[in-house]
Structures are given as structure tokens and as C-alpha cells.
Design a protein around this motif. Structure first.
Motif, PDB file in Angstrom:
ATOM      1  N   HIS A   1       0.495   2.978  -3.522  1.00  0.00           N
ATOM      2  CA  HIS A   1      -0.505   4.044  -3.394  1.00  0.00           C
ATOM      3  C   HIS A   1       0.054   5.308  -2.734  1.00  0.00           C
ATOM      4  O   HIS A   1      -0.099   6.407  -3.261  1.00  0.00           O
ATOM      5  CB  HIS A   1      -1.707   3.543  -2.589  1.00  0.00           C
TER       6      HIS A   1
ATOM      7  N   LEU B   1      -9.703   0.183   0.570  1.00  0.00           N
ATOM      8  CA  LEU B   1      -8.319  -0.265   0.379  1.00  0.00           C
ATOM      9  C   LEU B   1      -7.415   0.253   1.494  1.00  0.00           C
ATOM     10  O   LEU B   1      -6.542  -0.459   1.992  1.00  0.00           O
ATOM     11  CB  LEU B   1      -7.806   0.198  -0.988  1.00  0.00           C
ATOM     12  N   TYR B   2      -7.624   1.493   1.894  1.00  0.00           N
ATOM     13  CA  TYR B   2      -6.864   2.090   2.996  1.00  0.00           C
ATOM     14  C   TYR B   2      -7.166   1.369   4.305  1.00  0.00           C
ATOM     15  O   TYR B   2      -6.254   1.033   5.074  1.00  0.00           O
ATOM     16  CB  TYR B   2      -7.235   3.564   3.099  1.00  0.00           C
TER      17      TYR B   2
ATOM     18  N   SER C   1      -0.618  -5.340  -4.425  1.00  0.00           N
ATOM     19  CA  SER C   1      -0.177  -4.420  -5.469  1.00  0.00           C
ATOM     20  C   SER C   1      -1.025  -4.571  -6.728  1.00  0.00           C
ATOM     21  O   SER C   1      -1.452  -3.574  -7.331  1.00  0.00           O
ATOM     22  CB  SER C   1       1.298  -4.670  -5.809  1.00  0.00           C
TER      23      SER C   1
ATOM     24  N   LEU D   1      -4.420  -3.025  -6.019  1.00  0.00           N
ATOM     25  CA  LEU D   1      -4.351  -1.558  -6.056  1.00  0.00           C
ATOM     26  C   LEU D   1      -4.229  -1.032  -7.479  1.00  0.00           C
ATOM     27  O   LEU D   1      -4.912  -0.076  -7.865  1.00  0.00           O
ATOM     28  CB  LEU D   1      -3.164  -1.075  -5.223  1.00  0.00           C
TER      29      LEU D   1
ATOM     30  N   THR E   1     -11.240   3.632  -2.493  1.00  0.00           N
ATOM     31  CA  THR E   1      -9.954   4.010  -1.893  1.00  0.00           C
ATOM     32  C   THR E   1     -10.027   3.927  -0.370  1.00  0.00           C
ATOM     33  O   THR E   1      -9.041   3.576   0.288  1.00  0.00           O
ATOM     34  CB  THR E   1      -9.545   5.431  -2.316  1.00  0.00           C
TER      35      THR E   1
ATOM     36  N   TYR F   1       0.836  -1.207   0.000  1.00  0.00           N
ATOM     37  CA  TYR F   1       0.000   0.000   0.000  1.00  0.00           C
ATOM     38  C   TYR F   1       0.868   1.254   0.000  1.00  0.00           C
ATOM     39  O   TYR F   1       0.580   2.216  -0.708  1.00  0.00           O
ATOM     40  CB  TYR F   1      -0.930  -0.011   1.217  1.00  0.00           C
TER      41      TYR F   1
ATOM     42  N   GLN G   1      -6.677   1.407  -9.661  1.00  0.00           N
ATOM     43  CA  GLN G   1      -6.158   2.667 -10.178  1.00  0.00           C
ATOM     44  C   GLN G   1      -6.378   2.787 -11.678  1.00  0.00           C
ATOM     45  O   GLN G   1      -6.504   3.878 -12.215  1.00  0.00           O
ATOM     46  CB  GLN G   1      -4.651   2.793  -9.862  1.00  0.00           C
TER      47      GLN G   1
ATOM     48  N   GLU H   1       1.227   9.347  -4.097  1.00  0.00           N
ATOM     49  CA  GLU H   1       0.632  10.507  -3.442  1.00  0.00           C
ATOM     50  C   GLU H   1       1.724  11.463  -2.954  1.00  0.00           C
ATOM     51  O   GLU H   1       1.575  12.684  -2.998  1.00  0.00           O
ATOM     52  CB  GLU H   1      -0.244  10.066  -2.265  1.00  0.00           C
TER      53      GLU H   1
ATOM     54  N   GLU I   1      -6.464  11.166   1.193  1.00  0.00           N
ATOM     55  CA  GLU I   1      -6.865  11.064  -0.215  1.00  0.00           C
ATOM     56  C   GLU I   1      -7.894   9.960  -0.434  1.00  0.00           C
ATOM     57  O   GLU I   1      -7.864   9.269  -1.448  1.00  0.00           O
ATOM     58  CB  GLU I   1      -5.621  10.795  -1.082  1.00  0.00           C
ATOM     59  N   ASN I   2      -8.796   9.783   0.518  1.00  0.00           N
ATOM     60  CA  ASN I   2      -9.825   8.747   0.402  1.00  0.00           C
ATOM     61  C   ASN I   2     -11.123   9.372  -0.098  1.00  0.00           C
ATOM     62  O   ASN I   2     -12.084   9.551   0.645  1.00  0.00           O
ATOM     63  CB  ASN I   2     -10.030   8.065   1.763  1.00  0.00           C
TER      64      ASN I   2
END
Length: 246
Positions: free
Chosen positions: A51, A145-146, A237, A240, A142, A47, A244, A55, A136-137
Motif C-alpha cells: 500500500h 486497513l491502516y 497482502s 490489501l 483504507t 502494508y 484495491q 503511494e 491517504e485514508n
């Protein structure tokens, strides 16, 4: 917007429950290291690299355009903040290990050392809860996933803290840490910070995650499961990257 806010609260509650119930998973707290913990560590690291680091790259552009002289003075400030997070927890880890070296194997830590360690992780957990809202959710995907990555990371941290502080952590520390994601979420609801500040907090948390995962995976005495770590990191990965791409 309201549904996303509710989802972020649920995510904070889920993160809080990890510390409450992790102690019941005693089968994971053994040597050689549980492959499930190694896999959880792999997910957390994936992550960060897939991700959070992108950022950070966007955050670097924000900081380069800042009028704050301290930030404009530093060429790679956002990555230095990530390094600061890593170095802070590395220094704390060395302090704790040196303290444990002078104690009997099953003895509890001294109160001052214990609360210093717990206070650092409380701030850390609070920041992670804060970023549920201020990070950034911006979509349910997102956010989920976070939450999954941070929940598994909390699980890894919980067993590490239990090993460091024994019964003292189970009686007191875990409850304090469990409250912090909700406290961070509440603070995020009550305050709003700039994109620059979000980038700074994200960078610090990202560097801290890397250190807190690898310190559990790398020591030889842990007898960690590389295959499980690789499966977790590669699998998450791919997940994610697939989201994306949509």
C-alpha cells in the motif's frame, strides 16, 4: 465526511490503547519469539510494500513537479526520505544496543538514553496519528486497513521497547507513547498540509516501519518464526490487493 472523521478518532484511540494494554500480554514477550509477534510484523511490512510504496510512487510524481529547488535537485527524493526514516531508526537502534551492552541484563536504561529513544518513537507515533487524517485514508476501508497494520506494528514496537528499557518503559514510556497518536490526530484536525508534505511524511514513516519490524525479526537470538511472518505478510497482502481491486 463526519462519519469518517469520527472513525479516524476511534482509530487513533485504538492505536493509543495498544501501548496501554500490550504489557498485559506477557506470554508474547518470550524466546523463541512469539509467532503472533512475527505475524504482526509480517502484516506491517505487507502494508508498507503493497500500500505505502505505491503511494510513494505517486508521491514521487508530485515531488518531481515541485518548484522547491531542494526537491527538484534530488532525482528520487521520496525514496530518499524513506531511506532517511530507515537510517534514522537504524542509527538509534545501534545507540540503544551499545548502551544495553554495558548494562546488567535486567537493569533499566539511563534516563537520557531512555528519553531520547522514547522521544523518537513519540514523534513516530505522532506522525502515524497525523496521517490518520492527513494521509491517504479517504474511505472507511483504507482507514481500517491502516489502523490494523499500525496497531499490530505498535504491538511489535511495544515489546521491543520493554526489552530495551525494562520497568522504566512500563512506568513512564508507554503512557507517553499512548498519548501521541491522539496528539497527532488532533494536530491533523487543526492543520492542513500540502500533498507534497503528505508524500514526504508517508515516505519517512514507510522506511521507519521497515527497519523497526526487521530489526526484531532478523537477529538470530530472537529465534523468529518465519512461517508466521510469511503468513502475516502474504495474508495481509492478499487482503490489501482484494480491496484495491474493488
Amino acid at each position: 465526511m463526519e462519519s469518517l472523521l469520527l472513525a479516524s478518532f476511534v482509530a487513533a484511540f485504538v492505536l493509543a490503547t495498544v501501548h496501554v494494554f500490550a504489557g498485559r500480554l506477557r506470554r508474547l514477550n518470550r524466546l523463541p519469539r512469539s509467532r503472533w509477534l512475527s505475524m504482526a510484523g509480517g502484516v506491517s511490512v505487507a502494508y508498507v510494500f503493497v500500500h505505502l510504496l505505491p503511494e510513494l510512487a505517486r508521491g514521487q510524481a508530485v515531488m518531481e513537479g515541485s518548484d522547491i529547488w531542494v526537491l527538484s535537485y534530488l532525482e528520487h527524493h521520496v525514496y530518499l526520505l524513506a531511506l532517511l526514516g530507515l537510517a534514522s531508526f537504524y542509527g538509534l537502534e545501534r545507540l540503544i544496543k551499545e548502551h544495553r551492552r554495558h548494562l546488567p541484563e535486567h537493569a533499566e536504561s539511563h534516563a537520557g538514553v531512555f528519553w531520547l529513544h522514547i522521544a523518537a518513537f513519540a514523534i513516530y507515533n505522532g506522525l502515524i496519528g497525523y496521517l490518520l487524517i492527513q494521509g491517504e485514508n479517504s474511505s472507511l476501508t483504507t482507514l481500517v486497513l491502516y489502523c490494523v497494520a499500525m496497531g499490530l506494528h505498535f504491538l511489535v514496537n511495544d515489546f521491543a521497547l520493554q526489552n530495551d528499557h525494562k520497568g522504566l518503559f512500563r512506568r513512564r514510556g508507554r503512557w507517553f507513547l499512548a498519548a501521541m497518536p491522539l496528539a497527532g490526530w488532533t494536530l491533523g484536525l487543526a492543520t492542513e498540509i500540502s500533498e507534497l508534505a503528505v508524500s514526504a511524511l508517508t515516505a519517512f514513516v514507510g522506511g521507519s516501519i521497515i527497519l523497526n519490524v526487521l530489526k526484531e525479526e532478523l537477529p538470530e537470538e530472537r529465534d523468529s518464526r518465519f512461517s508466521a511472518f510469511l503468513l502475516g505478510s502474504v495474508g495481509y497482502s492478499v487482503l490489501l490487493l482484494s480491496f484495491q481491486g474493488n
